[in-house]
Design a protein around this motif. Structure first.
Motif, PDB file in Angstrom:
ATOM      1  N   PHE A  91      69.797  -3.781  43.300  1.00 46.08           N
ATOM      2  CA  PHE A  91      70.757  -3.017  43.126  1.00 46.08           C
ATOM      3  C   PHE A  91      71.050  -3.774  44.962  1.00 46.08           C
ATOM      4  O   PHE A  91      70.862  -4.191  45.040  1.00 46.08           O
ATOM      5  N   GLY A  92      72.879  -2.378  45.109  1.00 50.19           N
ATOM      6  CA  GLY A  92      73.324  -3.418  46.083  1.00 50.19           C
ATOM      7  C   GLY A  92      74.868  -2.456  46.534  1.00 50.19           C
ATOM      8  O   GLY A  92      75.139  -1.929  45.288  1.00 50.19           O
ATOM      9  N   GLU A 119      77.438 -13.331  47.663  1.00 52.74           N
ATOM     10  CA  GLU A 119      75.906 -14.375  47.116  1.00 52.74           C
ATOM     11  C   GLU A 119      75.070 -14.575  46.547  1.00 52.74           C
ATOM     12  O   GLU A 119      74.381 -15.307  46.247  1.00 52.74           O
ATOM     13  N   LEU A 120      73.865 -13.774  47.454  1.00 51.57           N
ATOM     14  CA  LEU A 120      73.189 -13.456  47.646  1.00 51.57           C
ATOM     15  C   LEU A 120      72.802 -12.369  46.306  1.00 51.57           C
ATOM     16  O   LEU A 120      71.136 -13.212  45.538  1.00 51.57           O
ATOM     17  N   ALA A 121      73.320 -12.001  45.837  1.00 53.44           N
ATOM     18  CA  ALA A 121      73.453 -11.464  44.400  1.00 53.44           C
ATOM     19  C   ALA A 121      73.424 -11.932  43.356  1.00 53.44           C
ATOM     20  O   ALA A 121      72.361 -12.482  42.705  1.00 53.44           O
ATOM     21  N   VAL A 174      66.533  -5.141  46.032  1.00 54.81           N
ATOM     22  CA  VAL A 174      67.724  -4.293  46.426  1.00 54.81           C
ATOM     23  C   VAL A 174      67.573  -4.701  47.348  1.00 54.81           C
ATOM     24  O   VAL A 174      67.709  -5.216  48.864  1.00 54.81           O
ATOM     25  N   LEU A 175      69.071  -4.689  47.707  1.00 51.54           N
ATOM     26  CA  LEU A 175      69.975  -5.598  48.151  1.00 51.54           C
ATOM     27  C   LEU A 175      70.840  -4.377  49.477  1.00 51.54           C
ATOM     28  O   LEU A 175      70.847  -3.451  49.037  1.00 51.54           O
ATOM     29  N   LEU A 189      62.933  -5.913  49.219  1.00 54.96           N
ATOM     30  CA  LEU A 189      64.251  -5.759  50.023  1.00 54.96           C
ATOM     31  C   LEU A 189      64.612  -6.692  50.336  1.00 54.96           C
ATOM     32  O   LEU A 189      63.953  -7.703  51.075  1.00 54.96           O
ATOM     33  N   MET A 190      65.672  -7.228  49.851  1.00 55.14           N
ATOM     34  CA  MET A 190      66.237  -8.457  50.139  1.00 55.14           C
ATOM     35  C   MET A 190      67.036  -8.232  51.480  1.00 55.14           C
ATOM     36  O   MET A 190      68.677  -7.369  51.464  1.00 55.14           O
TER      37      MET A 190
END
Length: 243
Positions: free
Chosen positions: A58-59, A71-73, A152-153, A182-183
């Motif tokens: 999610f994000g 980019e993290l995703a 979870v972003l 949680l990122m």
């Protein structure tokens, strides 16, 4: 069905279901909606039944390509595929698209579970398995039912909704405990501080509730937690390592 421009309805299916402005009107319309709701469940269960191990990501829909969260995703999506998971997102733009892109380009199953919203226009191009839903609660069931964990972003109201729904389901024993990662330590730190320093101090949250959340900036660490939890569940259930 795709509707754009003047063909867009002025209200959503969920809105029409939950409104009750005409006394007694539900007697004539709501029972028939049950058939549509049932059909969405059947379509979702049928489409995802053979998905295999998966993780829901999610994000925010507002983080476009080039944004650090996008980019993290991408990195999260690719790493999950490399660890043997399909990736499930809400199928929209932003971080969801990033995770779908990372998963698809890594050669994995990239799932998008779309929802009827006035501001969104279908699934992103990187979802290679997509299902569109009218009802939020049906879609939410699919996020949880087929997931080995949540990543979870950074995100807004929708992201927080999914996060706290998962946390509530685990806390109340409605679903098997799985990792919620949680990122983004800087992004999530104020929320975690509030949970710890306000809710816990007021006796509205227990330490073990907060322990259900893990926070990191390291993609490998996040995926490692999910892999370890999956192995432990399989061990408890009596699965052999190769099953």
């Amino acid at each position: 069905m795709t509707l754009r421009g003047s063909r867009m309805p002025v209200s959503t299916t969920d809105q029409r279901l939950l409104e009750g402005r005409e006394p007694g009107g539900w007697v004539h319309s709501d029972p028939w909606r049950v058939m549509r709701i049932q059909a969405e469940f059947v379509e979702g269960f049928g489409g995802l039944a053979e998905l295999g191990p998966a993780v829901s990501v999610f994000g925010s829909a507002r983080t476009r390509a080039g944004h650090p969260t996008y980019e993290l995703a991408e990195s999260v999506g690719a790493a999950l595929v490399e660890a043997g998971f399909a990736v499930i997102t809400g199928g929209g733009p932003g971080a969801m698209e990033g995770a779908n892109k990372g998963a698809a380009e890594a050669g994995g199953t990239s799932v998008g579970l779309g929802i009827e919203l006035p501001m969104e226009s279908g699934l992103n191009e990187f979802a290679n398995l997509g299902i569109n839903f009218r009802y939020f609660f049906v879609r939410k069931t699919m996020f949880v039912k087929y997931a080995e964990g949540f990543v979870v972003l950074p995100g807004g109201v929708g992201t927080l909704d999914e996060l706290f729904e998962a946390l509530t389901l685990i806390q109340t024993g409605k679903i098997t405990n799985f990792p919620i990662v949680l990122m983004g330590t800087r992004f999530w730190a104020p929320l975690l501080d509030w949970l710890r320093d306000t809710l816990m101090v007021e006796g509205m949250l227990s330490p073990q509730d907060l322990d259900l959340l893990r926070v990191t900036d390291d993609v490998a660490e996040a995926v490692g937690w999910i892999v370890t939890a999956q192995a432990e569940r399989r061990r408890v259930a009596g699965f052999s390592p190769g099953s």
